[in-house]
Design a protein around this motif. Structure first.
Motif, PDB file in Angstrom:
ATOM      1  N   THR A  34      -7.465  -2.982   0.988  1.00  0.00           N
ATOM      2  CA  THR A  34      -7.579  -2.239  -0.484  1.00  0.00           C
ATOM      3  C   THR A  34      -6.914  -3.880  -1.345  1.00  0.00           C
ATOM      4  O   THR A  34      -6.507  -4.315  -0.345  1.00  0.00           O
ATOM      5  CB  THR A  34      -7.360  -1.595  -0.919  1.00  0.00           C
TER       6      THR A  34
ATOM      7  N   LEU B  33       0.832  -1.066   0.202  1.00  0.00           N
ATOM      8  CA  LEU B  33      -0.029   0.117   0.079  1.00  0.00           C
ATOM      9  C   LEU B  33       0.864   0.979   0.739  1.00  0.00           C
ATOM     10  O   LEU B  33       0.869   2.343  -0.726  1.00  0.00           O
ATOM     11  CB  LEU B  33      -0.773  -0.051   1.143  1.00  0.00           C
TER      12      LEU B  33
ATOM     13  N   LEU C  93     -13.723  -7.514  -2.122  1.00  0.00           N
ATOM     14  CA  LEU C  93     -12.450  -7.915  -2.393  1.00  0.00           C
ATOM     15  C   LEU C  93     -12.110  -9.088  -2.926  1.00  0.00           C
ATOM     16  O   LEU C  93     -10.782  -8.335  -3.516  1.00  0.00           O
ATOM     17  CB  LEU C  93     -11.728  -7.703  -0.517  1.00  0.00           C
TER      18      LEU C  93
ATOM     19  N   GLU D  55     -12.162  -8.072  -6.903  1.00  0.00           N
ATOM     20  CA  GLU D  55     -11.298  -6.640  -6.789  1.00  0.00           C
ATOM     21  C   GLU D  55      -9.597  -6.932  -6.933  1.00  0.00           C
ATOM     22  O   GLU D  55      -8.976  -6.344  -8.134  1.00  0.00           O
ATOM     23  CB  GLU D  55     -11.542  -5.408  -5.779  1.00  0.00           C
ATOM     24  N   THR D  56      -8.850  -7.292  -6.153  1.00  0.00           N
ATOM     25  CA  THR D  56      -8.167  -7.869  -6.016  1.00  0.00           C
ATOM     26  C   THR D  56      -7.827  -9.197  -6.746  1.00  0.00           C
ATOM     27  O   THR D  56      -6.639  -9.255  -8.125  1.00  0.00           O
ATOM     28  CB  THR D  56      -7.903  -8.879  -4.427  1.00  0.00           C
TER      29      THR D  56
END
Length: 339
Positions: free
Chosen positions: A167, A72, A241, A244-245
């Protein structure tokens, strides 16, 4: 990449040759010491299990956030953000990790903090952050803290770290962690676990393990031990999640169900009344963990350990693994874990 897992080798063995972006193509700051150690634990009852201990993976601040922040913070630096804004309660692990590790990485860090259920602004956590050069903004509620954090991020062009630092980019850290574990299995440090027990809050650690175990072709399944209210920790958010990953990795939506198939259950039996509530089973688990050299806290890692202890009678062969997410350096008493 840290010593241990070569993602391309593991991905090929797992049959996912379609991966278009191996982990080593993503920018990464080396904030931790990996691979984290594996230990075999034997209780007085004769029950035994395995521990993967991320607690001491950094001299600055250990725990599960190190893996997330390696990716990140690297992405924030690549986007030319000189500063970070992070928000949370007074004892938030995300606040501490972003503050201490962010400062170490050269970022200006602002923390917007609110008291949760009687917490005091006069705390060792805030003193530690101030000593590291983190600028602290005190607010009276979660809502005002969130609004202030986003306003500060807009005004200073800083990266606003979301709740739990979860994220798709941050989730890459626990994909690497799962591949690291499978490398340790191949090296003979432990048998392949049947179940991994890990705290479940904002979902980054759990999502990363699900994806990494799937990419590595493992049979291991994950028990996500719920530690915060369902509005935050729920299957729908976890699935999003994961989706999206996988998209970030260049994989299609067809692989989502395959990854979620590694999820044994979301175990809410040790949640109590919610975040920071401490059921009696959790208190007992934290005390028992101390006898194994594990310094846990009750809000997150203690609940996950309680869940593992509850499952031991069904796994007399030692097929369980506890993934320790709690920071244990510098004598911190912060209730860290997965938040």
């Amino acid at each position: 990449m840290p010593a241990g897992a070569d993602p391309r080798e593991v991905l090929e063995r797992g049959g996912f040759i379609r991966v278009g972006a191996p982990l080593d193509r993503f920018p990464r700051l080396l904030l931790g010491r990996f691979p984290s150690p594996i230990r075999h634990a034997v209780l007085e009852s004769g029950s035994h299990f395995w521990i993967k201990d991320d607690g001491g993976c950094s001299e600055t601040y250990g725990g599960n956030k190190v893996r997330k922040l390696e990716f990140l913070l690297a992405a924030a630096r690549q986007s030319r953000r000189a500063g970070l804004v992070v928000h949370g309660d007074v004892e938030s692990h995300t606040i501490m990790a972003c503050g201490l590790l962010g400062r170490k990485a050269g970022f200006e860090v602002q923390a917007v903090i609110f008291p949760y259920r009687g917490q005091s602004f006069d705390s060792p956590e805030l003193a530690r952050l101030s000593a590291a050069g983190v600028r602290i903004h005190r607010r009276r509620s979660m809502l005002t803290a969130i609004l202030s954090a986003h306003w500060l991020g807009w005004r200073t062009n800083a990266y606003v770290v979301p709740l739990g630092a979860s994220t798709p980019t941050a989730t890459l850290g626990h994909i690497a962690g799962a591949l690291e574990l499978l490398q340790q299995v191949r090296e003979g440090l432990l048998p392949e676990p049947q179940r991994i027990f890990i705290p479940f809050a904002t979902g980054g650690s759990v999502a990363g393990l699900l994806i990494g175990l799937t990419l590595g072709g493992a049979a291991t399944r994950v028990v996500a031990v719920q530690t915060v209210e369902t509005v935050i920790a729920n299957r729908r958010r976890l699935k999003r999640l994961v989706e999206e990953t996988l998209a970030l990795l260049g994989l299609g939506s067809g692989d989502v169900d395959r990854c979620l198939g590694r999820l044994e259950s979301i175990d809410s039996r040790y949640l109590g009344r919610g975040y920071r509530d401490v059921p009696a089973e959790t208190e007992a688990a934290v005390a028992m963990a101390a006898g194994q050299g594990l310094k846990l806290e009750p809000a997150f890692s203690g609940k996950a350990f309680a869940a593992l202890l509850g499952a031991l009678p069904q796994f007399q062969d030692g097929g369980l693994l506890f993934w320790n997410t709690h920071e244990r350096q510098n004598g911190s008493a912060s209730a860290g874990g997965a938040r």
